[in-house]
Motif scaffolding. Structure first.
Motif, PDB file in Angstrom:
ATOM      1  N   UNK A   1      -0.518   7.708  -3.782  1.00  0.00           N
ATOM      2  CA  UNK A   1      -0.142   8.022  -5.473  1.00  0.00           C
ATOM      3  C   UNK A   1       0.997   7.674  -5.257  1.00  0.00           C
ATOM      4  N   UNK A   2       1.067   7.193  -6.263  1.00  0.00           N
ATOM      5  CA  UNK A   2       2.729   7.088  -6.963  1.00  0.00           C
ATOM      6  C   UNK A   2       3.172   7.666  -7.697  1.00  0.00           C
ATOM      7  N   UNK A   3       4.320   7.523  -9.041  1.00  0.00           N
ATOM      8  CA  UNK A   3       4.350   8.811  -9.725  1.00  0.00           C
ATOM      9  C   UNK A   3       3.099   9.706 -10.640  1.00  0.00           C
ATOM     10  N   UNK A   4       2.607  10.394  -9.739  1.00  0.00           N
ATOM     11  CA  UNK A   4       1.884  10.647  -9.731  1.00  0.00           C
ATOM     12  C   UNK A   4       0.709  10.627 -10.209  1.00  0.00           C
ATOM     13  N   UNK A   5      -0.233   9.153  -9.637  1.00  0.00           N
ATOM     14  CA  UNK A   5      -1.031   8.492 -10.261  1.00  0.00           C
ATOM     15  C   UNK A   5      -1.800   7.818  -9.026  1.00  0.00           C
ATOM     16  N   UNK A   6      -3.013   7.982  -8.501  1.00  0.00           N
ATOM     17  CA  UNK A   6      -3.611   7.112  -7.371  1.00  0.00           C
ATOM     18  C   UNK A   6      -3.324   5.750  -7.516  1.00  0.00           C
ATOM     19  N   UNK A   7      -2.827   5.354  -6.503  1.00  0.00           N
ATOM     20  CA  UNK A   7      -2.496   3.058  -6.372  1.00  0.00           C
ATOM     21  C   UNK A   7      -3.722   2.695  -5.609  1.00  0.00           C
ATOM     22  N   UNK A   8      -3.822   4.101  -4.883  1.00  0.00           N
ATOM     23  CA  UNK A   8      -5.085   3.232  -3.840  1.00  0.00           C
ATOM     24  C   UNK A   8      -5.867   4.488  -3.232  1.00  0.00           C
ATOM     25  N   UNK A   9      -7.015   4.447  -2.536  1.00  0.00           N
ATOM     26  CA  UNK A   9      -7.991   5.429  -1.757  1.00  0.00           C
ATOM     27  C   UNK A   9      -8.581   4.382  -1.266  1.00  0.00           C
ATOM     28  N   UNK A  10      -9.364   4.904   0.268  1.00  0.00           N
ATOM     29  CA  UNK A  10      -9.797   4.207   1.394  1.00  0.00           C
ATOM     30  C   UNK A  10      -9.644   4.828   2.595  1.00  0.00           C
ATOM     31  N   UNK A  11      -9.844   3.662   3.752  1.00  0.00           N
ATOM     32  CA  UNK A  11      -9.767   3.790   5.279  1.00  0.00           C
ATOM     33  C   UNK A  11      -8.241   3.189   5.380  1.00  0.00           C
TER      34      UNK A  11
ATOM     35  N   UNK B   1     -14.124  15.602   7.290  1.00  0.00           N
ATOM     36  CA  UNK B   1     -12.965  14.305   7.426  1.00  0.00           C
ATOM     37  C   UNK B   1     -12.159  15.401   7.441  1.00  0.00           C
ATOM     38  N   UNK B   2     -10.413  14.665   7.619  1.00  0.00           N
ATOM     39  CA  UNK B   2      -9.917  14.906   7.444  1.00  0.00           C
ATOM     40  C   UNK B   2      -9.354  13.706   6.482  1.00  0.00           C
ATOM     41  N   UNK B   3      -8.335  13.591   5.313  1.00  0.00           N
ATOM     42  CA  UNK B   3      -7.953  13.173   4.505  1.00  0.00           C
ATOM     43  C   UNK B   3      -6.357  13.063   4.167  1.00  0.00           C
ATOM     44  N   UNK B   4      -6.570  11.769   3.834  1.00  0.00           N
ATOM     45  CA  UNK B   4      -4.639  12.255   4.151  1.00  0.00           C
ATOM     46  C   UNK B   4      -4.314  11.831   2.671  1.00  0.00           C
ATOM     47  N   UNK B   5      -2.921  12.159   2.420  1.00  0.00           N
ATOM     48  CA  UNK B   5      -2.354  12.469   1.106  1.00  0.00           C
ATOM     49  C   UNK B   5      -0.970  11.831   1.510  1.00  0.00           C
ATOM     50  N   UNK B   6      -1.150  10.072   0.393  1.00  0.00           N
ATOM     51  CA  UNK B   6       0.122   9.548   0.961  1.00  0.00           C
ATOM     52  C   UNK B   6       0.998   9.675  -0.457  1.00  0.00           C
ATOM     53  N   UNK B   7       2.272   8.912  -0.877  1.00  0.00           N
ATOM     54  CA  UNK B   7       3.485   8.480  -0.981  1.00  0.00           C
ATOM     55  C   UNK B   7       4.346   9.093  -0.945  1.00  0.00           C
ATOM     56  N   UNK B   8       5.233   8.029  -1.518  1.00  0.00           N
ATOM     57  CA  UNK B   8       7.086   8.123  -1.325  1.00  0.00           C
ATOM     58  C   UNK B   8       7.174   9.613  -2.150  1.00  0.00           C
ATOM     59  N   UNK B   9       8.309   9.914  -1.304  1.00  0.00           N
ATOM     60  CA  UNK B   9       8.692  11.354  -1.947  1.00  0.00           C
ATOM     61  C   UNK B   9       9.175  10.471  -3.227  1.00  0.00           C
ATOM     62  N   UNK B  10       8.814  12.403  -3.649  1.00  0.00           N
ATOM     63  CA  UNK B  10       8.655  12.368  -4.908  1.00  0.00           C
ATOM     64  C   UNK B  10       7.777  11.703  -5.747  1.00  0.00           C
ATOM     65  N   UNK B  11       6.422  11.308  -5.263  1.00  0.00           N
ATOM     66  CA  UNK B  11       5.103  10.532  -5.943  1.00  0.00           C
ATOM     67  C   UNK B  11       4.578  12.143  -5.944  1.00  0.00           C
ATOM     68  N   UNK B  12       4.178  12.978  -5.719  1.00  0.00           N
ATOM     69  CA  UNK B  12       4.012  14.323  -6.810  1.00  0.00           C
ATOM     70  C   UNK B  12       3.005  14.484  -5.537  1.00  0.00           C
ATOM     71  N   UNK B  13       2.952  14.498  -4.260  1.00  0.00           N
ATOM     72  CA  UNK B  13       2.126  15.096  -3.383  1.00  0.00           C
ATOM     73  C   UNK B  13       1.952  16.521  -3.109  1.00  0.00           C
ATOM     74  N   UNK B  14       2.773  16.680  -3.276  1.00  0.00           N
ATOM     75  CA  UNK B  14       3.225  18.256  -2.917  1.00  0.00           C
ATOM     76  C   UNK B  14       2.483  19.257  -4.608  1.00  0.00           C
ATOM     77  N   UNK B  15       2.617  18.934  -5.300  1.00  0.00           N
ATOM     78  CA  UNK B  15       2.555  19.398  -6.346  1.00  0.00           C
ATOM     79  C   UNK B  15       0.926  19.479  -6.670  1.00  0.00           C
ATOM     80  N   UNK B  16      -0.220  18.398  -6.038  1.00  0.00           N
ATOM     81  CA  UNK B  16      -0.974  18.007  -5.786  1.00  0.00           C
ATOM     82  C   UNK B  16      -1.500  19.290  -4.799  1.00  0.00           C
ATOM     83  N   UNK B  17      -0.995  19.438  -4.099  1.00  0.00           N
ATOM     84  CA  UNK B  17      -1.338  20.875  -3.167  1.00  0.00           C
ATOM     85  C   UNK B  17      -1.101  21.661  -3.754  1.00  0.00           C
TER      86      UNK B  17
END
Lengths: 263, 285
Positions: A225-235, A31-47
């Motif tokens: 994610x926001x501030x390094x925490x998951x705030x939502x998951x789903x479709x 599947x294609x999973x999207x990782x979303x979040x505002x700037x500085x949310x920690x997305x690239x850190x997760x990658x």
């Protein structure tokens, strides 16, 4: 539905900053999973955590059943992970084709010695790798630029070459860090279609994406994610309708309501 | 005819120096292509040089001398790498400079092996055929390396280590291999210099040769194996040429030429990237 990628209570602190805070999610196989979040949310850190450039303080990261949180990047790459970068990182001085051949490094069968001695087998392999690289460039629509110095191409074209380079590793999991940044809507949609085609061929993809349109159109599931925490998951549709996601992206409603009073 | 043979007699020694310097520069390039500036080639050369000189004195055949010096260089390089690879690049450059200083002290204080302050006389001249053959072999080897998976991996590693790691390149393995190659070529360079000079002392393997090899590599270009060889040739011939043309200001003239090359060709005389950029610019017209 089995998981290709499984993060379990992963945390990473930089000094007092919680870059990633007790983050758990799964990316299902195929599947294609999207990782979303505002700037500085920690997305690239997760990658970077998944690809082994960073190691979590606590928590586990499982890829295709292997615990990878303590492994080095090249070991994780050998398990079938390939990635692209937010700020395109192609190698100066190499042509588009050479970039993709370099990306196939992990797929080589010949030993360092055989490769040095240019044995017939090693020469055959290098020839096959070049042909394969050309095919991959064709897939991202860049076959015409095969012999062009990659750094002379436009930003969007460089992104596509970087995707071809990642595909050179023939990965089981592909991480795309903002693959459509700097692209116009047509180019972005082409990347989205390519992502879908790759998924249909069995590749699992996880992509960091800002473009809501693209997330809704091309992601099967989303983690916000926001501030390094998951705030939502789903479709995607579910996620972007949730108030905490809208708040993270657009700010609080009452703040917006109080704006006119500032003027 | 006599004029020609005179000319060769005068220039033969210059050509031989250029070729020996090419080995030093290639050894320096071997680690530079994996992203490290290191002066430790001088140490590998000292080890290869004094070992080779002793072997020549004791009557061993030349091929064996060359092989032993190269292997001794490799072994010492791998030991050095074990320590140096823990350092980040700037500190490694400094540490390697310290290693050069230490080498001289060790050489001075081991007179049984090195002759101490007195140095060693080498009772054999360097046969030009051997030097030419070895350089030809070295060129073939560096060509093969450049076009192998090792070459591909090291080019990526040098430009962007994290990208290389995520591509599946085992950074440590490539870096160790680079040091091993640098050691072999450096050890060989050491014994070749010993045979060329026919006399070696603690000062033979010291700062001036370190400067020569770095300058030659930077001048020729450290992004292609031909760079160090051409750089060594230019760097060796330049002072002699400037002496012939401008005898009174030869040092100034040589310095100015070096400066001009560094300003206008910062990546060296041989730079595949610049070559491709020029080709692309021509194609665009």
């Amino acid at each position: 539905m089995t998981a290709m990628l499984e993060l379990d209570q992963v945390s990473l602190h930089f000094g007092g900053v919680r870059a990633v805070d007790n983050l758990s999610f799964t990316a299902p196989k195929g599947m294609v999973t999207g990782l979303m979040g505002p700037n500085g949310a920690g997305k690239t850190t997760v990658i970077n955590l998944i690809s082994g450039l960073l190691h979590p303080d606590v928590g586990s990261i499982k890829m295709n059943g292997h615990e990878v949180s303590r492994m080095k990047p090249h070991q994780i790459a050998a398990l079938g992970l390939a990635r692209t970068y937010q700020n395109v990182r192609l190698i100066p001085g190499l042509t588009a084709l050479e970039q993709v051949v370099a990306g196939s490094y992990v797929r080589r069968q010949t030993s360092m010695l055989a490769s040095f001695l240019h044995t017939p087998g090693a020469r055959r392999e290098m020839k096959a790798m070049r042909e394969r690289a050309l095919h991959l460039l064709d897939r991202v629509g860049m076959a015409d630029a095969a012999d062009v110095l990659a750094e002379t191409l436009s930003y969007g074209d460089q992104r596509r070459i970087e995707i071809a380079r990642a595909l050179g590793a023939d990965p089981v999991l592909l991480l795309l860090d903002e693959p459509t940044a700097g692209m116009n809507p047509q180019e972005s949609a082409a990347i989205g279609r390519l992502v879908h085609k790759l998924r249909d061929e069995g590749l699992t993809i996880m992509m960091v994406e800002h473009n809501m349109r693209l997330v809704v159109d091309f992601c099967d599931t989303v983690v916000v994610v926001n501030f390094g925490q998951k705030i939502a998951e789903g479709t995607p549709k579910e996620c972007i309708q949730q108030p905490q996601v809208q708040e993270a992206y657009f700010g609080k409603r009452r703040h917006a309501d109080s704006l006119p009073s500032l003027g | 005819m006599e004029f020609l043979s005179d000319l060769w007699a005068v220039n033969r020694i210059t050509v031989a120096y250029a070729m020996v310097n090419a080995f030093f520069a290639l050894s320096c390039y071997a680690v530079l292509q994996a992203g490290f500036l290191s002066f430790s080639t001088v140490t590998f050369a000292a080890i290869g040089g004094f070992l080779g000189a002793q072997m020549v004195i004791h009557g061993y055949a030349l091929p064996l001398v060359f092989l032993a010096s190269g292997v001794a260089g490799t072994v010492s390089a791998l030991l050095v790498a074990l320590v140096f690879l823990r350092l980040s690049s700037h500190w490694m450059a400094l540490a390697s400079l310290a290693l050069v200083l230490i080498t001289r002290v060790v050489v001075l204080n081991a007179p049984a092996l090195t002759g101490g302050v007195m140095g060693l006389s080498v009772p054999m001249a360097l046969p030009m055929e051997w030097l030419t053959a070895l350089l030809a072999i070295a060129m073939i080897c560096f060509w093969a390396l450049y076009n192998s998976w090792f070459g591909i991996a090291s080019r990526v590693l040098r430009e962007d280590p994290s990208v290389a790691a995520c591509m599946g390149v085992d950074l440590r393995k490539v870096q160790f291999t680079a040091f091993g190659i640098s050691g072999f070529v450096g050890g060989l360079a050491g014994v070749l210099l010993a045979l060329l000079l026919q006399y070696i002392s603690p000062d033979t393997y010291f700062i001036s040769i370190a400067f020569t090899m770095i300058a030659a590599t930077v001048l020729g270009g450290s992004h292609h194996w031909l760079g160090p060889i051409l750089g060594a040739a230019v760097y060796t011939v330049l002072p002699i040429a400037s002496q012939a043309v401008l005898p009174h200001v030869q040092d100034v003239a040589a310095g100015v030429v070096l400066l001009l090359i560094m300003i206008f060709l910062p990546r060296g005389l041989i730079d595949p990237r610049a070559f491709r950029l020029r080709r692309a610019a021509r194609g665009a017209k």
